[in-house]
Design a protein around this motif. Sequence first.
Motif, mmCIF file in Angstrom:
data_model
loop_
_atom_site.group_PDB
_atom_site.id
_atom_site.type_symbol
_atom_site.label_atom_id
_atom_site.label_comp_id
_atom_site.label_asym_id
_atom_site.label_seq_id
_atom_site.Cartn_x
_atom_site.Cartn_y
_atom_site.Cartn_z
ATOM 1 N N LYS A 185 -7.924 10.135 -12.064
ATOM 2 C CA LYS A 185 -7.635 8.763 -11.643
ATOM 3 C C LYS A 185 -8.889 7.887 -11.603
ATOM 4 N N THR B 270 1.388 4.436 -2.722
ATOM 5 C CA THR B 270 1.237 5.850 -2.365
ATOM 6 C C THR B 270 2.413 6.667 -2.877
ATOM 7 N N ALA C 279 -8.662 -0.083 -3.993
ATOM 8 C CA ALA C 279 -8.594 1.199 -3.289
ATOM 9 C C ALA C 279 -7.782 1.097 -2.003
ATOM 10 N N SER D 174 0.824 -1.209 0.000
ATOM 11 C CA SER D 174 0.000 0.000 0.000
ATOM 12 C C SER D 174 0.860 1.262 0.000
ATOM 13 N N ASP E 266 -7.780 12.163 -5.790
ATOM 14 C CA ASP E 266 -7.243 10.804 -5.772
ATOM 15 C C ASP E 266 -8.315 9.742 -6.018
ATOM 16 N N LEU E 267 -9.563 10.166 -6.260
ATOM 17 C CA LEU E 267 -10.668 9.205 -6.393
ATOM 18 C C LEU E 267 -10.452 8.234 -7.549
ATOM 19 N N GLN E 268 -10.630 6.948 -7.241
ATOM 20 C CA GLN E 268 -10.614 5.900 -8.260
ATOM 21 C C GLN E 268 -12.018 5.342 -8.496
ATOM 22 N N ARG F 146 -9.910 7.463 -2.071
ATOM 23 C CA ARG F 146 -9.797 6.726 -3.333
ATOM 24 C C ARG F 146 -11.142 6.102 -3.723
ATOM 25 N N TYR F 147 -11.965 5.831 -2.727
ATOM 26 C CA TYR F 147 -13.224 5.123 -2.951
ATOM 27 C C TYR F 147 -14.311 5.868 -2.196
ATOM 28 N N ARG G 196 -7.729 12.488 0.559
ATOM 29 C CA ARG G 196 -7.010 11.250 0.249
ATOM 30 C C ARG G 196 -7.965 10.130 -0.177
ATOM 31 N N ARG H 85 -9.301 6.928 3.192
ATOM 32 C CA ARG H 85 -9.115 6.533 1.801
ATOM 33 C C ARG H 85 -10.345 5.836 1.234
#
Length: 869
Positions: free
Chosen positions: A632, A32, A442, A28, A605-607, A586-587, A584, A563
């Motif tokens: 992203k 980053t 994520a 992880s 940073d969103l996936q 991601r999800y 931060r 995250r």
Amino acid sequence: MINSDYGLLPKSAGWRKRAEMAYALIVSLKQTLEPLLDSARSRIQISSSELQPIYEDLCYLKSFFDKVKSLEDSNSVEELEKDVKDVLQNARDLIESHLSDVVHSAGDGSWNSSAGFSPKMVKVKDKLSPFIDVLKAKENELTGNQQLPPDVAVPVPVPVLSRINHGIVELEYEVKMLQRRLLESDSALQVFYIVGMFGIGKTTLAKEVYNNEDTVYKFHMRLFVEIGVKYKLEELLLRLLRPLLQERVSEVKKEETVHELGDRLSESLSHRTYLVVLDDLRDMRVWEQLRPYFPDVGNGSRIMITTRMTNMDCFRKYIHQKRLLTHQASWWLFYQIAFSNMKMDMHQKKGYVEIGWEIAKNMGGLPLALVEIGEVVSKLPKTVECWRKVAQNMNSHIQETSIPKAVNAGLPQHLKACFLYLCLFQRHYDIPTSTLIKLWVAEGFIEPEADQSLEQIAEEYLEDLVSRSLVIVDEQSYTGRIKTCGVIHKLVRDVCVTEARQQKLFCIVNEGTSTKNQRRLSIQSDVLLEVMAVSRVRSLVFMCADAEHQDPLPVFERVKWLRVLHALPIRFSKFPDQVLKLVRLRYLAITFEGELPSSISTLWDLQVLIIVSSRAISSPVFLPLEIWELQKLRHLHCMGFDLPLPSTDLNLMKLLTLSGVSFRTCVDGVLARIPNVIKLGIRFNPADHAVEVSCFKAVFSYLNHLESFKCGVTSQSEAAFSLLGFPSGLIKLTLGGSGFLWDEHTSIISDLPHLQVLKLRWRAFCGPKWELYEGGFPRLKFLVLEDLDIEQLIARSNHFPVLQKLLTRRCCKLEEIPLDMGDIPTLEVIEVDECSISLVESARRIQKEQEELGNENLKVRIHSSSDEL
């Protein structure tokens, strides 16, 4: 000081668990740092000299753990491991805190590193360096004498049912069945697999067959070799050779190669009828290495393999799936062990029997658990109260058995965090694979590879866990993919939940739960999170019942490094502004009313973005233009929203899935900017018919990678859009309400060369007759006809050459399924759900005819609320 037969390999479970969680932390943290080291990929500019030394240390740590799979005992190493994990946790906290501060303080969009960052990173490096130096020194020492163990060397196996000496429970039928197969007249060499989860009794069954007097009589030579998870091929061959060579074993020279030893084994077996049992095989590569040395000389020899693995592939094979014990058999096994030292008559045993029955039932039919808990109970003081305490604190007693070790035995480092993470979901919950994989990615559990997407790698991880009999597939698609899954056994889940909490991987939160120092929380009841310790939390996954919240949850203000936020069960009256400060993330999965704010772009940073607005579904609104700044983004599910046409030259090149949007999204300027989408789900509103039909051809002209397309029309329409231009790579197609005509439009679909799944729902096609033609649907495996007004289906077996399943549901006018369709050689299932009596009768005629022809593979399933059917 570090002791080991192979290297830095401590024995204790504590070391192993810390190593497992450290590995996930390393992967992880590497992910980053990687974009931060590439100035072209990162919006935050940090000098690579500040992060590169730490990144290089992480790469070394990962490579070390990839090599080292067996662990020995050393208190000093346990402390060393704990220290390095603390250093890595602190490093991640420092980096994420710094990144959050930089983003929040940037007023002009210029995100540069603040001056105070470098000294902190130097301190991290200084703390990490001694640990790295010790590992490198020890590795150099070892590699001077011997190689680190191969990939297949993993922790020492745990004996499973070797302690059962209390009679055989529920094995008589299985023994007879295997015995019959083993002794059948086929003279060719055959391979038998006994497959099942750990502790289920595979070895016990194999030994019963092996020692059966008929087996002893038939086979001139019998060999039983335990393989486990720690082995060397030379040693296995020697163990097989010793009983064959007997007094001539001294002839074997130490310098003989594996191939020479294998040739000796092959020659020794060539003149005998042999039975070889390879017990506890954990890696199919072992069998691939051994297989050439077992000769097939046509004398009826057999090989029996017990394994957890389900990914075996052998030409001549028989697979016996070992099942869990029934409630009655579980009680009988537990009773024999728990009551073995109890000298009482049945009247005196009555109070114990009631508690014992409850304990046995809670073991879920797993023989290993029944044996070990039975032994615990048998040694207790003979009081009902002591037995009751065991029943009330079952989980703590399970932790003291060999079950936790058995769960992890042989599991590679990269799978351990992923496996434990499954237990974050509620018990008895069918876990959607799509959600699980997004969360794994994520969380940073998936290590990137150059030629595969993160999602593809994650899917392989899941398939690997299934093959190891740790995860059960609840539902599988007809493209072969796993749709929903779950942990294979209740006890396994309980063990994993406890381990995950101890290692601070995640914590299941109920009322009264302590969350101190926990990194991930699974909220499974209405709890007061605002009074809990959550400052270090990285993930909040709400699994509680649906609830409404008028105001944002205060907890969002205290988890600034979050995250993962999965909050779909909570319905917010508006989008919570506090979430926009979680830079931060991601999800993000969230349900709210109203519109998505333009400041969503701060979550750079969103996936994964999953948003649901019940008010907007009936009249979709556009997402803000700033959605295009989320470079992203990989998955966008926006039920009730549409993608707007960007005013600037922005693309979402990483976007793989888009669903929930209406046809208003399907315009040239939008689709051209998401060219890598592989899954698209849209809704059609006839009110916008004039606009949408004219632009629909653009859907497929830009999406050259599209594999799955789903379209639902919200109300009745006639030929809602054009089918021309479907991409040739389409694998799955779902249509509903589109109003096409059978004779005019189905030829376009039937010519798709890769189509495997076709689902036609309410008014997808209209008209009384569908007549197929030869050459269409070359790869179609799964056909669904649901709520259609079709009366006649005219088809032959060559019209669906590889069809595996046909489902007709509520097609009340359809008269019959053509008899010729029963001759499709690949057809496995015909399912009829709430259809006419004549259709049901035609399905039964097909089944009867196929049975008369010797085809026992075709299953016909009838579902109906009518007593007449």
